[in-house]
Design a protein around this motif. Structure first.
Motif: not given
Length: 81
Positions: A17-20, A32-39
Motif C-alpha cells: 500500500v506504499e505507507k510507512e 477506506q482509511e489506508v487507501g488500498a484498492d482491490s488489486m
C-alpha cells in the motif's frame, strides 16, 4: 497472537500500500482509511499465501479488511495446514 507474524504481515501490507508501517493502525480499514484498492488486496493475499505456504479462500478476502483481521486469517490458515 504471534508478534513475529504480525510484524511480517505489517511489512508486506505497508510495502504493497506504499505507507510507512507506523501509519497503518491495526484496526484501520485498509480500503477506506489506508487507501488500498482491490488489486492491492489481491497482491497482499498472494504475498501471504506465498510467504506462509497457505491457501486463503478468496471469499475470506472480503473479511480481511484490517491488519488484525489479516493476521487472524493467516493464523487460522496456518493452523488448518
Amino acid at each position: 497472537m504471534d508478534e513475529k507474524i504480525r510484524a511480517e504481515i505489517l511489512e508486506i501490507v505497508s510495502t504493497i500500500v506504499e505507507k510507512e508501517p507506523n501509519k497503518i493502525p491495526p484496526d484501520a480499514h485498509l480500503v477506506q482509511e489506508v487507501g488500498a484498492d482491490s488489486m492491492m488486496a489481491l497482491e497482499i493475499l498472494a504475498a501471504l499465501e506465498k510467504k506462509y505456504r497457505i491457501i486463503i479462500p478468496e471469499e475470506k478476502l472480503k473479511q480481511m479488511t484490517t491488519l488484525n483481521k489479516i493476521v487472524q486469517a493467516v493464523v487460522e490458515a496456518k493452523r488448518e495446514k
